[in-house]
Write an enzyme that holds these catalytic residues in place. Sequence first.
Site, PDB file in Angstrom:
ATOM      1  N   SER A 122       0.831  -0.921  -0.192  1.00  0.00           N
ATOM      2  CA  SER A 122      -0.441   0.270  -0.368  1.00  0.00           C
ATOM      3  C   SER A 122       0.922   1.155  -0.011  1.00  0.00           C
ATOM      4  CB  SER A 122      -0.705   0.283   1.535  1.00  0.00           C
ATOM      5  OG  SER A 122      -1.234   1.344   1.233  1.00  0.00           O
ATOM      6  N   TYR A 135      -2.532   0.361  10.603  1.00  0.00           N
ATOM      7  CA  TYR A 135      -2.065  -0.442   9.626  1.00  0.00           C
ATOM      8  C   TYR A 135      -1.073   0.166   8.520  1.00  0.00           C
ATOM      9  CZ  TYR A 135      -3.945  -0.729   4.272  1.00  0.00           C
ATOM     10  OH  TYR A 135      -3.831  -1.339   2.933  1.00  0.00           O
TER      11      TYR A 135
END
Length: 219
Positions: A122, A135
């Site tokens: 990501s 995250y």
Amino acid sequence: MKVLLTGAGSGIGHELARRLAERGDELVLVVRSADRAADFADATVLEADLADPGSIEALTLPERLDAVVHAAGVVELGPVAELRTDAWQSQLAVNLLAPAILTRLALPALRAAQGTVVIVNSGAGLNANPGWAAYAASKFGLRALADSLRAEESAHGVRVTSVYPGRTATPMQEKVHQQESKEYDAGRWIQASTVVATIVHVLDLSRDATVPDVTLRPS
Ligand SMILES: NC(=O)c1ccc[n+]([C@@H]2O[C@H](COP(=O)([O-])OP(=O)(O)OC[C@H]3O[C@@H](n4cnc5c(N)ncnc54)[C@H](OP(=O)(O)O)[C@@H]3O)[C@@H](O)[C@H]2O)c1
């Protein structure tokens, strides 16, 4: 091509499974419940909860795999001052620990085929913004996993690619918008099919080259 992938029930993983099934690749889908693989009648379905290391360790994997794609993931936003322990644990377990364990289990099969590991990372694996600590920590760790693995496995002919997508129009992104109290417009973001085209390019790459990292941003 025989490909094991996680996350086939939704978003990027679902689109990848659809694309690979369409062209006749053999799929091994690791899903937390078999109904999440219902769209892929010809696939081999293995059930594991990626938040539970024991259920991953209990899997019996094929003896030969051309590729493993780690596409499953979870997100829970919140400032460090408020982020609960279970939110840290679930993101680290699903986004980081599960790919590490599953890769270890799959390595004999990958070495046998001189296969490819694709890790869906990501933009948050490269930059940690406010509200994204857990995250981003899981995705920074995932980058470390990929970088070490790439160096370790090149001697065995196993190639390792990290794909770093920016915001992509999937159910996860819709949830992120809810958590950010923002209106969701799928058309503003990268389409899952674009991320999938990149992954397929990596899977099909001629053996004389490897793509260590690829970053996609919304245009
Ligand atoms: N969407 C974005 O903007 C974006 C951007 C950058 C990176 N990514 C990354 O891209 C990957 C795919 O995300 P997505 O957007 O496609 O998300 P998604 O639509 O929410 O799909 C996530 C998939 O992960 C699976 N999963 C989650 N927890 C699991 C568990 N405990 N056990 C087994 N499977 C589990 C889900 O299973 P179920 O089908 O059972 O729900 C689902 O199939 C993730 O790694 C994500 O971090 C996404």
